[in-house]
Design a protein around this motif. Structure first.
Motif, PDB file in Angstrom:
ATOM      1  N   LYS A  12      -8.346 -11.237 -14.254  1.00  0.00           N
ATOM      2  CA  LYS A  12      -9.714 -10.829 -13.958  1.00  0.00           C
ATOM      3  C   LYS A  12     -10.074  -9.597 -14.764  1.00  0.00           C
ATOM      4  O   LYS A  12      -9.213  -8.835 -15.190  1.00  0.00           O
ATOM      5  N   GLN A  13     -11.362  -9.416 -14.956  1.00  0.00           N
ATOM      6  CA  GLN A  13     -11.849  -8.243 -15.651  1.00  0.00           C
ATOM      7  C   GLN A  13     -11.545  -6.993 -14.823  1.00  0.00           C
ATOM      8  O   GLN A  13     -11.540  -7.045 -13.588  1.00  0.00           O
ATOM      9  N   PRO A  14     -11.308  -5.853 -15.485  1.00  0.00           N
ATOM     10  CA  PRO A  14     -10.954  -4.629 -14.741  1.00  0.00           C
ATOM     11  C   PRO A  14     -11.959  -4.255 -13.659  1.00  0.00           C
ATOM     12  O   PRO A  14     -11.566  -3.888 -12.547  1.00  0.00           O
ATOM     13  N   ASP A  15     -13.253  -4.352 -13.964  1.00  0.00           N
ATOM     14  CA  ASP A  15     -14.259  -3.983 -12.962  1.00  0.00           C
ATOM     15  C   ASP A  15     -14.195  -4.908 -11.755  1.00  0.00           C
ATOM     16  O   ASP A  15     -14.352  -4.472 -10.607  1.00  0.00           O
ATOM     17  N   GLU A  16     -13.969  -6.187 -12.009  1.00  0.00           N
ATOM     18  CA  GLU A  16     -13.897  -7.158 -10.918  1.00  0.00           C
ATOM     19  C   GLU A  16     -12.681  -6.883 -10.040  1.00  0.00           C
ATOM     20  O   GLU A  16     -12.761  -6.927  -8.806  1.00  0.00           O
ATOM     21  N   ARG A  17     -11.545  -6.593 -10.672  1.00  0.00           N
ATOM     22  CA  ARG A  17     -10.334  -6.296  -9.907  1.00  0.00           C
ATOM     23  C   ARG A  17     -10.505  -5.003  -9.117  1.00  0.00           C
ATOM     24  O   ARG A  17     -10.108  -4.911  -7.950  1.00  0.00           O
ATOM     25  N   HIS A  18     -11.103  -4.001  -9.736  1.00  0.00           N
ATOM     26  CA  HIS A  18     -11.376  -2.731  -9.055  1.00  0.00           C
ATOM     27  C   HIS A  18     -12.201  -2.976  -7.793  1.00  0.00           C
ATOM     28  O   HIS A  18     -11.881  -2.477  -6.705  1.00  0.00           O
ATOM     29  N   ASP A  19     -13.263  -3.776  -7.919  1.00  0.00           N
ATOM     30  CA  ASP A  19     -14.138  -4.043  -6.781  1.00  0.00           C
ATOM     31  C   ASP A  19     -13.402  -4.820  -5.690  1.00  0.00           C
ATOM     32  O   ASP A  19     -13.655  -4.614  -4.495  1.00  0.00           O
ATOM     33  N   GLU A  20     -12.508  -5.717  -6.083  1.00  0.00           N
ATOM     34  CA  GLU A  20     -11.713  -6.463  -5.104  1.00  0.00           C
ATOM     35  C   GLU A  20     -10.831  -5.520  -4.291  1.00  0.00           C
ATOM     36  O   GLU A  20     -10.697  -5.674  -3.076  1.00  0.00           O
ATOM     37  N   ILE A  21     -10.227  -4.565  -4.969  1.00  0.00           N
ATOM     38  CA  ILE A  21      -9.345  -3.608  -4.286  1.00  0.00           C
ATOM     39  C   ILE A  21     -10.149  -2.772  -3.296  1.00  0.00           C
ATOM     40  O   ILE A  21      -9.728  -2.559  -2.153  1.00  0.00           O
ATOM     41  N   VAL A  22     -11.316  -2.311  -3.724  1.00  0.00           N
ATOM     42  CA  VAL A  22     -12.160  -1.500  -2.844  1.00  0.00           C
ATOM     43  C   VAL A  22     -12.609  -2.319  -1.638  1.00  0.00           C
ATOM     44  O   VAL A  22     -12.578  -1.841  -0.493  1.00  0.00           O
ATOM     45  N   ALA A  23     -13.023  -3.568  -1.868  1.00  0.00           N
ATOM     46  CA  ALA A  23     -13.480  -4.426  -0.768  1.00  0.00           C
ATOM     47  C   ALA A  23     -12.349  -4.680   0.226  1.00  0.00           C
ATOM     48  O   ALA A  23     -12.556  -4.642   1.449  1.00  0.00           O
ATOM     49  N   ALA A  24     -11.149  -4.936  -0.287  1.00  0.00           N
ATOM     50  CA  ALA A  24     -10.005  -5.174   0.598  1.00  0.00           C
ATOM     51  C   ALA A  24      -9.671  -3.923   1.400  1.00  0.00           C
ATOM     52  O   ALA A  24      -9.322  -4.006   2.587  1.00  0.00           O
ATOM     53  N   THR A  25      -9.790  -2.764   0.769  1.00  0.00           N
ATOM     54  CA  THR A  25      -9.523  -1.503   1.469  1.00  0.00           C
ATOM     55  C   THR A  25     -10.514  -1.304   2.607  1.00  0.00           C
ATOM     56  O   THR A  25     -10.136  -0.930   3.721  1.00  0.00           O
ATOM     57  N   ARG A  26     -11.792  -1.561   2.337  1.00  0.00           N
ATOM     58  CA  ARG A  26     -12.806  -1.445   3.391  1.00  0.00           C
ATOM     59  C   ARG A  26     -12.476  -2.367   4.568  1.00  0.00           C
ATOM     60  O   ARG A  26     -12.557  -1.974   5.730  1.00  0.00           O
ATOM     61  N   GLN A  27     -12.134  -3.610   4.252  1.00  0.00           N
ATOM     62  CA  GLN A  27     -11.835  -4.582   5.307  1.00  0.00           C
ATOM     63  C   GLN A  27     -10.655  -4.135   6.154  1.00  0.00           C
ATOM     64  O   GLN A  27     -10.702  -4.183   7.388  1.00  0.00           O
ATOM     65  N   LEU A  28      -9.593  -3.699   5.495  1.00  0.00           N
ATOM     66  CA  LEU A  28      -8.389  -3.298   6.223  1.00  0.00           C
ATOM     67  C   LEU A  28      -8.627  -2.040   7.048  1.00  0.00           C
ATOM     68  O   LEU A  28      -8.138  -1.930   8.181  1.00  0.00           O
ATOM     69  N   PHE A  29      -9.363  -1.085   6.507  1.00  0.00           N
ATOM     70  CA  PHE A  29      -9.674   0.117   7.274  1.00  0.00           C
ATOM     71  C   PHE A  29     -10.460  -0.246   8.534  1.00  0.00           C
ATOM     72  O   PHE A  29     -10.237   0.320   9.607  1.00  0.00           O
ATOM     73  N   ALA A  30     -11.404  -1.184   8.394  1.00  0.00           N
ATOM     74  CA  ALA A  30     -12.208  -1.603   9.541  1.00  0.00           C
ATOM     75  C   ALA A  30     -11.361  -2.358  10.564  1.00  0.00           C
ATOM     76  O   ALA A  30     -11.549  -2.214  11.770  1.00  0.00           O
ATOM     77  N   GLU A  31     -10.409  -3.145  10.084  1.00  0.00           N
ATOM     78  CA  GLU A  31      -9.594  -3.971  10.976  1.00  0.00           C
ATOM     79  C   GLU A  31      -8.498  -3.172  11.676  1.00  0.00           C
ATOM     80  O   GLU A  31      -8.233  -3.378  12.866  1.00  0.00           O
ATOM     81  N   ARG A  32      -7.853  -2.263  10.933  1.00  0.00           N
ATOM     82  CA  ARG A  32      -6.636  -1.632  11.452  1.00  0.00           C
ATOM     83  C   ARG A  32      -6.729  -0.119  11.602  1.00  0.00           C
ATOM     84  O   ARG A  32      -5.884   0.485  12.249  1.00  0.00           O
ATOM     85  N   GLY A  33      -7.747   0.481  11.005  1.00  0.00           N
ATOM     86  CA  GLY A  33      -7.842   1.934  11.054  1.00  0.00           C
ATOM     87  C   GLY A  33      -7.250   2.554   9.803  1.00  0.00           C
ATOM     88  O   GLY A  33      -6.276   2.043   9.236  1.00  0.00           O
ATOM     89  N   VAL A  34      -7.820   3.665   9.388  1.00  0.00           N
ATOM     90  CA  VAL A  34      -7.429   4.299   8.124  1.00  0.00           C
ATOM     91  C   VAL A  34      -5.959   4.681   8.119  1.00  0.00           C
ATOM     92  O   VAL A  34      -5.229   4.431   7.154  1.00  0.00           O
ATOM     93  N   ALA A  35      -5.491   5.288   9.205  1.00  0.00           N
ATOM     94  CA  ALA A  35      -4.131   5.828   9.231  1.00  0.00           C
ATOM     95  C   ALA A  35      -3.065   4.740   9.163  1.00  0.00           C
ATOM     96  O   ALA A  35      -1.929   5.008   8.753  1.00  0.00           O
ATOM     97  N   LYS A  36      -3.404   3.509   9.540  1.00  0.00           N
ATOM     98  CA  LYS A  36      -2.394   2.454   9.662  1.00  0.00           C
ATOM     99  C   LYS A  36      -2.301   1.550   8.436  1.00  0.00           C
ATOM    100  O   LYS A  36      -1.459   0.655   8.395  1.00  0.00           O
ATOM    101  N   VAL A  37      -3.153   1.765   7.456  1.00  0.00           N
ATOM    102  CA  VAL A  37      -3.193   0.874   6.292  1.00  0.00           C
ATOM    103  C   VAL A  37      -2.425   1.501   5.131  1.00  0.00           C
ATOM    104  O   VAL A  37      -2.686   2.641   4.747  1.00  0.00           O
ATOM    105  N   SER A  38      -1.501   0.744   4.571  1.00  0.00           N
ATOM    106  CA  SER A  38      -0.697   1.219   3.446  1.00  0.00           C
ATOM    107  C   SER A  38      -1.170   0.577   2.146  1.00  0.00           C
ATOM    108  O   SER A  38      -1.892  -0.430   2.153  1.00  0.00           O
ATOM    109  N   VAL A  39      -0.738   1.150   1.041  1.00  0.00           N
ATOM    110  CA  VAL A  39      -1.049   0.569  -0.268  1.00  0.00           C
ATOM    111  C   VAL A  39      -0.438  -0.824  -0.383  1.00  0.00           C
ATOM    112  O   VAL A  39      -1.028  -1.733  -0.976  1.00  0.00           O
ATOM    113  N   THR A  40       0.734  -1.013   0.210  1.00  0.00           N
ATOM    114  CA  THR A  40       1.377  -2.333   0.186  1.00  0.00           C
ATOM    115  C   THR A  40       0.496  -3.383   0.848  1.00  0.00           C
ATOM    116  O   THR A  40       0.342  -4.505   0.337  1.00  0.00           O
ATOM    117  N   GLU A  41      -0.114  -3.031   1.986  1.00  0.00           N
ATOM    118  CA  GLU A  41      -0.993  -3.980   2.675  1.00  0.00           C
ATOM    119  C   GLU A  41      -2.239  -4.285   1.850  1.00  0.00           C
ATOM    120  O   GLU A  41      -2.712  -5.432   1.821  1.00  0.00           O
TER     121      GLU A  41
END
Length: 204
Positions: A12-41
């Motif tokens: 994927k293009q760098p911008d597209e991959r960057h946006d995917e990472i940010v979107a996944a981070t938002r989802q995980l923070f909303a689902e599990r809370g900021v403190a509980k989400v790791s880079v591995t997840e």
């Protein structure tokens, strides 16, 4: 019988991959809370390696800061709209409208901000509020404060610092005393900034 091979990871293009990472981070923070989400997840959710996450972001804090910016930008944009829409000369209404806006955003409900309010996230919450207040004060400084200064003498020193303390203090007051009346908040702002409420011809 030949053994099937795994499909190569889609490039994927760098911008597209960057946006995917940010979107996944938002989802995980909303689902599990900021403190509980790791880079591995986050990497697992995106379907990439941890190393690729670090290619885009130096550390987990950089991802958190990016999510902070989304919320801060939303509030700063609302302040800009308030400044553009306020009625010149009606200082009292402008202050009340600003207080109502402030309270609305402070009490806005979303999973990210609710999670920041938990005691275990006190450090993150303070970091978020500090960045938000600095951004809001800077926007006020280059819009509302400059407009006010063209018509009035500003009777305070260290304007930026006073605004910072004022906004930070109002956040603490509303969080600890959510039923405080809007007119009390208006009075605190007016007295702290020594605002000239003037007459109908007063410009803010």
């Amino acid at each position: 019988m030949s053994t099937p091979t795994a499909s190569p990871r889609q490039s994927k293009q760098p911008d597209e991959r960057h946006d995917e990472i940010v979107a996944a981070t938002r989802q995980l923070f909303a689902e599990r809370g900021v403190a509980k989400v790791s880079v591995t997840e986050i990497a697992k959710r995106v379907g990439v390696t941890r190393g690729l996450i670090y290619h885009y972001f130096p550390d987990r804090d950089a991802l958190i800061d990016l999510i902070f910016e989304d919320h801060i930008t939303e509030f700063v944009d609302a302040v800009s709209r308030w400044d553009a829409d306020r009625e010149p000369g009606n200082v009292a209404k402008a202050l009340l409208d600003c207080v109502v806006l402030f309270r609305h955003h402070l009490h806005a409900k979303d999973m990210f901000r609710e999670d920041l309010g938990h005691p275990e996230n006190a450090g993150l919450y303070n970091r978020f509020v500090d960045r938000a207040v600095r951004a809001i004060v800077e926007r006020l400084r280059v819009t509302t404060v400059e407009a006010y200064a063209r018509a009035h003498h500003i009777d305070i020193e260290h304007v930026g610092e006073v605004f910072y303390v004022l906004v930070y203090g109002l956040i603490g007051l509303v969080r600890s005393s959510p039923d405080v009346d809007d007119q009390v908040l208006v009075a605190i702002v007016r007295q702290t900034l020594h605002l000239d409420m003037g007459t109908a011809n007063t410009t803010l």
